[in-house]
Write a protein that holds these residues in place. Sequence first.
Motif, PDB file in Angstrom:
ATOM      1  N   ALA A 113      33.427  10.943  23.203  1.00  0.00           N
ATOM      2  CA  ALA A 113      34.265  10.494  22.098  1.00  0.00           C
ATOM      3  C   ALA A 113      35.184  11.585  21.569  1.00  0.00           C
ATOM      4  O   ALA A 113      36.306  11.306  21.124  1.00  0.00           O
ATOM      5  CB  ALA A 113      33.370   9.974  20.968  1.00  0.00           C
ATOM      6  N   PHE A 114      34.726  12.849  21.605  1.00  0.00           N
ATOM      7  CA  PHE A 114      35.542  13.930  21.061  1.00  0.00           C
ATOM      8  C   PHE A 114      36.819  14.174  21.858  1.00  0.00           C
ATOM      9  O   PHE A 114      37.763  14.775  21.357  1.00  0.00           O
ATOM     10  CB  PHE A 114      34.727  15.228  20.995  1.00  0.00           C
ATOM     11  N   PHE A 115      36.857  13.732  23.108  1.00  0.00           N
ATOM     12  CA  PHE A 115      38.052  13.915  23.927  1.00  0.00           C
ATOM     13  C   PHE A 115      39.007  12.735  23.816  1.00  0.00           C
ATOM     14  O   PHE A 115      40.013  12.692  24.519  1.00  0.00           O
ATOM     15  CB  PHE A 115      37.668  14.130  25.395  1.00  0.00           C
ATOM     16  N   ASP A 116      38.698  11.783  22.952  1.00  0.00           N
ATOM     17  CA  ASP A 116      39.511  10.577  22.804  1.00  0.00           C
ATOM     18  C   ASP A 116      40.263  10.632  21.476  1.00  0.00           C
ATOM     19  O   ASP A 116      39.675  10.385  20.422  1.00  0.00           O
ATOM     20  CB  ASP A 116      38.619   9.329  22.864  1.00  0.00           C
ATOM     21  N   PRO A 117      41.562  10.927  21.492  1.00  0.00           N
ATOM     22  CA  PRO A 117      42.311  11.087  20.242  1.00  0.00           C
ATOM     23  C   PRO A 117      42.894   9.791  19.694  1.00  0.00           C
ATOM     24  O   PRO A 117      43.568   9.800  18.663  1.00  0.00           O
ATOM     25  CB  PRO A 117      43.433  12.036  20.660  1.00  0.00           C
ATOM     26  N   ARG A 118      42.647   8.663  20.355  1.00  0.00           N
ATOM     27  CA  ARG A 118      43.269   7.411  19.936  1.00  0.00           C
ATOM     28  C   ARG A 118      42.820   6.978  18.548  1.00  0.00           C
ATOM     29  O   ARG A 118      41.669   7.159  18.159  1.00  0.00           O
ATOM     30  CB  ARG A 118      42.956   6.312  20.945  1.00  0.00           C
ATOM     31  N   GLY A 119      43.758   6.396  17.801  1.00  0.00           N
ATOM     32  CA  GLY A 119      43.453   5.887  16.478  1.00  0.00           C
ATOM     33  C   GLY A 119      42.835   4.509  16.533  1.00  0.00           C
ATOM     34  O   GLY A 119      42.739   3.879  17.592  1.00  0.00           O
ATOM     35  N   LEU A 120      42.428   3.996  15.381  1.00  0.00           N
ATOM     36  CA  LEU A 120      41.731   2.719  15.312  1.00  0.00           C
ATOM     37  C   LEU A 120      42.595   1.566  15.818  1.00  0.00           C
ATOM     38  O   LEU A 120      42.094   0.633  16.458  1.00  0.00           O
ATOM     39  CB  LEU A 120      41.292   2.466  13.869  1.00  0.00           C
ATOM     40  N   ASP A 121      43.895   1.635  15.558  1.00  0.00           N
ATOM     41  CA  ASP A 121      44.769   0.528  15.948  1.00  0.00           C
ATOM     42  C   ASP A 121      44.890   0.375  17.458  1.00  0.00           C
ATOM     43  O   ASP A 121      45.311  -0.679  17.952  1.00  0.00           O
ATOM     44  CB  ASP A 121      46.149   0.672  15.317  1.00  0.00           C
ATOM     45  N   ALA A 122      44.517   1.404  18.211  1.00  0.00           N
ATOM     46  CA  ALA A 122      44.538   1.296  19.674  1.00  0.00           C
ATOM     47  C   ALA A 122      43.483   0.313  20.159  1.00  0.00           C
ATOM     48  O   ALA A 122      43.577  -0.191  21.284  1.00  0.00           O
ATOM     49  CB  ALA A 122      44.293   2.660  20.308  1.00  0.00           C
ATOM     50  N   PHE A 123      42.505   0.009  19.321  1.00  0.00           N
ATOM     51  CA  PHE A 123      41.408  -0.889  19.689  1.00  0.00           C
ATOM     52  C   PHE A 123      41.479  -2.221  18.946  1.00  0.00           C
ATOM     53  O   PHE A 123      41.179  -3.267  19.511  1.00  0.00           O
ATOM     54  CB  PHE A 123      40.070  -0.212  19.432  1.00  0.00           C
ATOM     55  N   THR A 124      41.891  -2.176  17.685  1.00  0.00           N
ATOM     56  CA  THR A 124      41.966  -3.415  16.912  1.00  0.00           C
ATOM     57  C   THR A 124      43.070  -4.332  17.437  1.00  0.00           C
ATOM     58  O   THR A 124      43.040  -5.539  17.170  1.00  0.00           O
ATOM     59  CB  THR A 124      42.220  -3.121  15.430  1.00  0.00           C
ATOM     60  N   SER A 125      43.999  -3.799  18.188  1.00  0.00           N
ATOM     61  CA  SER A 125      45.062  -4.624  18.755  1.00  0.00           C
ATOM     62  C   SER A 125      44.516  -5.658  19.738  1.00  0.00           C
ATOM     63  O   SER A 125      45.213  -6.611  20.097  1.00  0.00           O
ATOM     64  CB  SER A 125      46.101  -3.739  19.458  1.00  0.00           C
ATOM     65  N   ALA A 126      43.267  -5.495  20.161  1.00  0.00           N
ATOM     66  CA  ALA A 126      42.644  -6.464  21.069  1.00  0.00           C
ATOM     67  C   ALA A 126      42.397  -7.799  20.379  1.00  0.00           C
ATOM     68  O   ALA A 126      42.258  -8.826  21.052  1.00  0.00           O
ATOM     69  CB  ALA A 126      41.329  -5.908  21.604  1.00  0.00           C
ATOM     70  N   ALA A 127      42.328  -7.798  19.046  1.00  0.00           N
ATOM     71  CA  ALA A 127      42.070  -9.032  18.295  1.00  0.00           C
ATOM     72  C   ALA A 127      42.878  -9.006  16.997  1.00  0.00           C
ATOM     73  O   ALA A 127      42.330  -8.799  15.907  1.00  0.00           O
ATOM     74  CB  ALA A 127      40.582  -9.188  18.001  1.00  0.00           C
ATOM     75  N   PRO A 128      44.188  -9.199  17.086  1.00  0.00           N
ATOM     76  CA  PRO A 128      45.053  -9.100  15.903  1.00  0.00           C
ATOM     77  C   PRO A 128      44.766 -10.140  14.834  1.00  0.00           C
ATOM     78  O   PRO A 128      45.197  -9.987  13.682  1.00  0.00           O
ATOM     79  CB  PRO A 128      46.462  -9.280  16.491  1.00  0.00           C
ATOM     80  N   GLU A 129      44.037 -11.198  15.164  1.00  0.00           N
ATOM     81  CA  GLU A 129      43.739 -12.245  14.193  1.00  0.00           C
ATOM     82  C   GLU A 129      42.621 -11.845  13.223  1.00  0.00           C
ATOM     83  O   GLU A 129      42.422 -12.499  12.195  1.00  0.00           O
ATOM     84  CB  GLU A 129      43.346 -13.539  14.909  1.00  0.00           C
ATOM     85  N   VAL A 130      41.892 -10.785  13.530  1.00  0.00           N
ATOM     86  CA  VAL A 130      40.817 -10.312  12.647  1.00  0.00           C
ATOM     87  C   VAL A 130      41.419  -9.611  11.432  1.00  0.00           C
ATOM     88  O   VAL A 130      42.336  -8.795  11.559  1.00  0.00           O
ATOM     89  CB  VAL A 130      39.874  -9.360  13.413  1.00  0.00           C
ATOM     90  N   ASP A 131      40.874  -9.916  10.251  1.00  0.00           N
ATOM     91  CA  ASP A 131      41.430  -9.372   9.002  1.00  0.00           C
ATOM     92  C   ASP A 131      40.830  -8.034   8.593  1.00  0.00           C
ATOM     93  O   ASP A 131      41.530  -7.146   8.112  1.00  0.00           O
ATOM     94  CB  ASP A 131      41.212 -10.379   7.862  1.00  0.00           C
ATOM     95  N   ALA A 132      39.520  -7.883   8.729  1.00  0.00           N
ATOM     96  CA  ALA A 132      38.828  -6.675   8.253  1.00  0.00           C
ATOM     97  C   ALA A 132      38.092  -6.016   9.409  1.00  0.00           C
ATOM     98  O   ALA A 132      37.289  -6.660  10.090  1.00  0.00           O
ATOM     99  CB  ALA A 132      37.851  -7.025   7.135  1.00  0.00           C
ATOM    100  N   TRP A 133      38.349  -4.726   9.596  1.00  0.00           N
ATOM    101  CA  TRP A 133      37.737  -4.004  10.713  1.00  0.00           C
ATOM    102  C   TRP A 133      36.816  -2.899  10.214  1.00  0.00           C
ATOM    103  O   TRP A 133      37.197  -2.074   9.378  1.00  0.00           O
ATOM    104  CB  TRP A 133      38.804  -3.366  11.593  1.00  0.00           C
TER     105      TRP A 133
END
Length: 249
Positions: A113-133
């Motif tokens: 995980a420490f070598f992964d600099p991606r932000g949260l939005d790089a993953f939440t984009s998989a389900a844009p219809e979700v309101d709270a993450w």
Amino acid sequence: MRRSRGRKVVIGILWGLVALLVLGVVGILVWSQVGVMAAEPEPLAAVRENPDIVVEDAPEGIVLSPADGAGDVGLVFIPGAKVDPWAYAAILQGIVAEDDVTVVITRPWLNLAFFDPRGLDAFTSAAPEVDAWAVGGHSLGGVRACQLAPDAEALVLFASYCSSDISASDVPVLSLAGSKDGLSTPEKIADARHLLPADADLVEIAGASHASFGDYGPQPGDGNPTIQDEQMHAEATDLLGRFADSLAP
């Protein structure tokens, strides 16, 4: 002559440093791929056969969605170091099937995980219809999740603790630990308690080890679990489900 010799010495040193750097990078690449703890086949097969869950191997990660459509809450979950991301599908499937939570299990770069600099939005984009993450993770993945917590509505820790101080934030926290954990021991988690908000909910699951929070078999240095996998999954589902309900808009 002296200048020429000096240049040769400098060039030799520079080439030596380059060689060390290359060897270091290659060493990290090799080490990150050796000894990855694979997901156990039977729990994973049960997830794939669950009619209440849609499993997608997406670019953002492994997406577990309720078959009847996504709810209001999602969880981005970061695996522990050198653990197959699929190993967390079984323990997380309950909140998908029973609580309509969409789960995205990430694939950390180099399995760390420490070598992964991606932000949260790089993953939440998989389900844009979700309101709270919420963001969560196991072991080292939980440490990384703490760093992403300011961008999320909540934080979930599996056998983990923060190295960054989020005590002044108003992020709801659910921290699940195991009484038999030989790696993220109850003592270590207690020592890092001050880095969490005062109202963080810390729950110790009796008989759970470090590896009880995934389905990848025994882990070196861990304790011996006395809780059965089915009970572990049920307790995690209950605790996560109630936590997710509190986050629903």
